[in-house]
Scaffold this motif. Structure first.
Motif, PDB file in Angstrom:
ATOM      1  N   PRO A 121      -1.502  -4.295  -5.400  1.00 56.71           N
ATOM      2  CA  PRO A 121      -0.160  -4.241  -4.814  1.00 56.71           C
ATOM      3  C   PRO A 121       0.085  -3.027  -3.922  1.00 56.71           C
ATOM      4  N   ALA A 122      -0.898  -2.134  -3.800  1.00 55.08           N
ATOM      5  CA  ALA A 122      -0.750  -0.979  -2.914  1.00 55.08           C
ATOM      6  C   ALA A 122      -0.912  -1.355  -1.448  1.00 55.08           C
ATOM      7  N   VAL A 123      -1.460  -2.556  -1.190  1.00 53.61           N
ATOM      8  CA  VAL A 123      -1.743  -2.937   0.197  1.00 53.61           C
ATOM      9  C   VAL A 123      -1.223  -4.333   0.497  1.00 53.61           C
ATOM     10  N   LEU A 124      -1.031  -4.579   1.773  1.00 59.74           N
ATOM     11  CA  LEU A 124      -0.651  -5.905   2.256  1.00 59.74           C
ATOM     12  C   LEU A 124      -1.790  -6.883   1.995  1.00 59.74           C
ATOM     13  N   ILE A 125      -1.450  -8.095   1.631  1.00 59.89           N
ATOM     14  CA  ILE A 125      -2.458  -9.133   1.419  1.00 59.89           C
ATOM     15  C   ILE A 125      -2.935  -9.642   2.778  1.00 59.89           C
ATOM     16  N   PRO A 126      -4.244  -9.598   3.051  1.00 59.62           N
ATOM     17  CA  PRO A 126      -4.744 -10.111   4.336  1.00 59.62           C
ATOM     18  C   PRO A 126      -4.356 -11.571   4.532  1.00 59.62           C
ATOM     19  N   ARG A 127      -3.915 -11.891   5.737  1.00 61.15           N
ATOM     20  CA  ARG A 127      -3.416 -13.227   6.046  1.00 61.15           C
ATOM     21  C   ARG A 127      -4.446 -14.040   6.835  1.00 61.15           C
ATOM     22  N   PRO A 128      -4.372 -15.376   6.736  1.00 56.50           N
ATOM     23  CA  PRO A 128      -5.245 -16.231   7.555  1.00 56.50           C
ATOM     24  C   PRO A 128      -5.059 -15.977   9.050  1.00 56.50           C
ATOM     25  N   GLU A 129      -3.837 -15.630   9.468  1.00 51.80           N
ATOM     26  CA  GLU A 129      -3.589 -15.363  10.883  1.00 51.80           C
ATOM     27  C   GLU A 129      -4.399 -14.163  11.367  1.00 51.80           C
ATOM     28  N   GLY A 141      -4.914  -0.554   5.590  1.00 56.43           N
ATOM     29  CA  GLY A 141      -4.623  -1.219   4.319  1.00 56.43           C
ATOM     30  C   GLY A 141      -5.864  -1.362   3.456  1.00 56.43           C
ATOM     31  N   SER A 142      -6.214  -2.606   3.131  1.00 51.65           N
ATOM     32  CA  SER A 142      -7.400  -2.880   2.317  1.00 51.65           C
ATOM     33  C   SER A 142      -8.689  -2.629   3.075  1.00 51.65           C
ATOM     34  N   GLY A 143      -8.579  -2.391   4.390  1.00 46.97           N
ATOM     35  CA  GLY A 143      -9.756  -2.198   5.225  1.00 46.97           C
ATOM     36  C   GLY A 143     -10.298  -3.492   5.801  1.00 46.97           C
ATOM     37  N   CYS A 144      -9.560  -4.591   5.654  1.00 43.92           N
ATOM     38  CA  CYS A 144     -10.094  -5.907   6.012  1.00 43.92           C
ATOM     39  C   CYS A 144     -10.534  -5.984   7.481  1.00 43.92           C
ATOM     40  N   GLY A 153     -10.804   3.554  10.239  1.00 47.89           N
ATOM     41  CA  GLY A 153      -9.543   2.969   9.807  1.00 47.89           C
ATOM     42  C   GLY A 153      -8.550   4.066   9.469  1.00 47.89           C
ATOM     43  N   TRP A 154      -7.378   3.994  10.058  1.00 45.93           N
ATOM     44  CA  TRP A 154      -6.309   4.964   9.777  1.00 45.93           C
ATOM     45  C   TRP A 154      -5.268   4.336   8.862  1.00 45.93           C
ATOM     46  N   ASP A 155      -4.738   5.136   7.961  1.00 41.06           N
ATOM     47  CA  ASP A 155      -3.591   4.725   7.162  1.00 41.06           C
ATOM     48  C   ASP A 155      -2.893   5.981   6.666  1.00 41.06           C
ATOM     49  N   CYS A 156      -1.589   5.864   6.439  1.00 39.71           N
ATOM     50  CA  CYS A 156      -0.824   7.007   5.950  1.00 39.71           C
ATOM     51  C   CYS A 156      -0.672   6.982   4.438  1.00 39.71           C
ATOM     52  N   ASP A 157      -1.245   5.959   3.780  1.00 33.26           N
ATOM     53  CA  ASP A 157      -1.108   5.805   2.331  1.00 33.26           C
ATOM     54  C   ASP A 157      -2.439   6.096   1.648  1.00 33.26           C
ATOM     55  N   GLU A 158      -2.442   7.056   0.740  1.00 27.92           N
ATOM     56  CA  GLU A 158      -3.678   7.463   0.071  1.00 27.92           C
ATOM     57  C   GLU A 158      -4.249   6.344  -0.798  1.00 27.92           C
ATOM     58  N   ALA A 159      -3.377   5.573  -1.469  1.00 27.43           N
ATOM     59  CA  ALA A 159      -3.854   4.488  -2.317  1.00 27.43           C
ATOM     60  C   ALA A 159      -4.566   3.422  -1.487  1.00 27.43           C
ATOM     61  N   ALA A 160      -4.031   3.141  -0.308  1.00 29.17           N
ATOM     62  CA  ALA A 160      -4.672   2.169   0.576  1.00 29.17           C
ATOM     63  C   ALA A 160      -6.036   2.678   1.034  1.00 29.17           C
ATOM     64  N   LEU A 161      -6.103   3.941   1.415  1.00 32.19           N
ATOM     65  CA  LEU A 161      -7.368   4.515   1.874  1.00 32.19           C
ATOM     66  C   LEU A 161      -8.423   4.485   0.777  1.00 32.19           C
ATOM     67  N   SER A 162      -8.001   4.781  -0.439  1.00 32.88           N
ATOM     68  CA  SER A 162      -8.932   4.756  -1.568  1.00 32.88           C
ATOM     69  C   SER A 162      -9.478   3.349  -1.782  1.00 32.88           C
ATOM     70  N   LEU A 163      -8.615   2.350  -1.668  1.00 29.76           N
ATOM     71  CA  LEU A 163      -9.039   0.962  -1.860  1.00 29.76           C
ATOM     72  C   LEU A 163      -9.971   0.528  -0.733  1.00 29.76           C
ATOM     73  N   ALA A 164      -9.639   0.899   0.508  1.00 28.59           N
ATOM     74  CA  ALA A 164     -10.487   0.541   1.642  1.00 28.59           C
ATOM     75  C   ALA A 164     -11.871   1.156   1.499  1.00 28.59           C
ATOM     76  N   GLU A 165     -11.927   2.408   1.083  1.00 24.12           N
ATOM     77  CA  GLU A 165     -13.218   3.076   0.883  1.00 24.12           C
ATOM     78  C   GLU A 165     -14.008   2.408  -0.234  1.00 24.12           C
ATOM     79  N   GLU A 166     -13.314   2.016  -1.300  1.00 29.01           N
ATOM     80  CA  GLU A 166     -13.977   1.312  -2.401  1.00 29.01           C
ATOM     81  C   GLU A 166     -14.582   0.000  -1.912  1.00 29.01           C
ATOM     82  N   ASN A 167     -13.835  -0.741  -1.085  1.00 25.27           N
ATOM     83  CA  ASN A 167     -14.342  -1.997  -0.553  1.00 25.27           C
ATOM     84  C   ASN A 167     -15.570  -1.766   0.327  1.00 25.27           C
ATOM     85  N   ALA A 168     -15.527  -0.726   1.148  1.00 28.72           N
ATOM     86  CA  ALA A 168     -16.660  -0.432   2.024  1.00 28.72           C
ATOM     87  C   ALA A 168     -17.908  -0.106   1.212  1.00 28.72           C
TER      88      ALA A 168
END
Length: 302
Positions: free
Chosen positions: A93-101, A129-132, A148-163
């Motif tokens: 819930p820290a990030v936007l859900i990636p959309r089909p669009e 966000g999630s780094g998608c 990838g830039w983001d101003c939210d630390e939780a989002a950055l942590s999640l994106a790095e985890e995904n990478a």
């Protein structure tokens, strides 16, 4: 819980409950929930419809269905993952859900870049966000450096985890508030952004599932155009003279967004439903990627 003992029964039960609650794509969500709980593939469910779920699995499935219906928490948050452009991404819930669009935009953009034989050296994803987006482009163009830039630390942590989990190494993530950034350290060949674009007046009437997503990723708190105006004002500092910027927009926003880049050559693209949702702009009026991206609209309409 005799009513959901087997795969076949579980699918029917979950689909019926979700459909009765007015949830769209009830069948697809039922399949994902059953497979997630049983830790199996949909092929397993189809080939072994009479396989019995354990009591613990039945209990977990019942609880997830109850939460999905009563709290309307998005399925992706319940599952903890989402598929995006062939990548399995962890989602919270820290990030936007990636959309089909957004996935469709990346597919169209990559196709246009391939057709143009154009590979950017440096790619910037603003509001990652999630780094998608960053991860999808980094995978497609391993010779490019992606940030990838983001101003939210939780989002950055999640994106790095995904990478790290995906083993994508030509991408990095930085804590940057683009609205506070006046002079970037470098200019990029490709800038991509799916910024908060929902007007503040529309937020109260968003679907209940969307209300669970981070507000700062949904709306700019104004008319939905704040980020696009900022990008336009700072484009000479962000974009290489041979580069392009690619933006996702809200329904009905594309023309207004394109108008903000009046000093550049721009094109508007449609999503998979034919809605004008994407804006591409470049300093070069004959940029091959813009031309090939536009041609896809013609092909889709023919």
């Amino acid at each position: 819980m005799d009513g959901i003992r087997t795969f076949r029964q579980a699918l029917r039960y979950v689909e019926r409950r979700l459909a009765e609650a007015g949830i769209e794509e009830a069948r697809r969500e039922a399949e994902l929930l059953v497979c997630n709980v049983a830790q199996c593939s949909m092929l397993d469910v189809l080939l072994e419809p009479e396989r019995v779920l354990s009591a613990a699995m039945q209990q977990q499935l019942s609880q997830l269905v109850h939460i999905r219906i009563t709290e309307r928490i998005p399925l992706q948050y319940l599952l903890g993952w989402v598929e995006f452009y062939g990548l399995r991404l962890r989602i919270t819930p820290a990030v936007l859900i990636p959309r089909p669009e957004t996935e469709f935009l990346i597919a169209r953009l990559v196709a246009a870049m391939r057709a143009s034989r154009w590979q950017p050296r440096g790619i910037l994803d603003i509001g990652t966000g999630s780094g998608c987006i960053a991860l999808a482009l980094a995978k497609e163009f391993p010779g490019s450096r992606v940030i990838g830039w983001d101003c939210d630390e939780a989002a950055l942590s999640l994106a790095e985890e995904n990478a790290q989990r995906l083993g994508i190494r030509n991408v990095s993530f930085e804590h940057v508030d683009v609205l506070q950034l006046a002079d970037p350290d470098e200019r990029f060949w490709l800038v991509v952004s799916n910024p908060p674009y929902i007007p503040a007046c529309d937020v109260p009437v968003l679907p209940p599932e969307v209300q669970h997503e981070p507000a700062t990723a949904l709306t700019d708190g104004a008319d939905g155009l704040t980020f696009y105006r900022h990008y336009s004002d700072h484009m000479q500092r962000l974009l290489n003279p041979s580069g392009i910027i690619t933006l996702e927009c809200n329904d009905g926003q594309a023309a207004a967004v394109a108008a903000l880049f009046a000093d550049m050559e721009s094109t508007i693209g449609t999503d998979q439903r034919g809605v004008e949702r994407y804006v591409l702009a470049a300093w070069d009026c004959d940029h091959r990627v813009l031309r090939n991206f536009s041609l896809q609209n013609v092909h889709a309409a023919s």
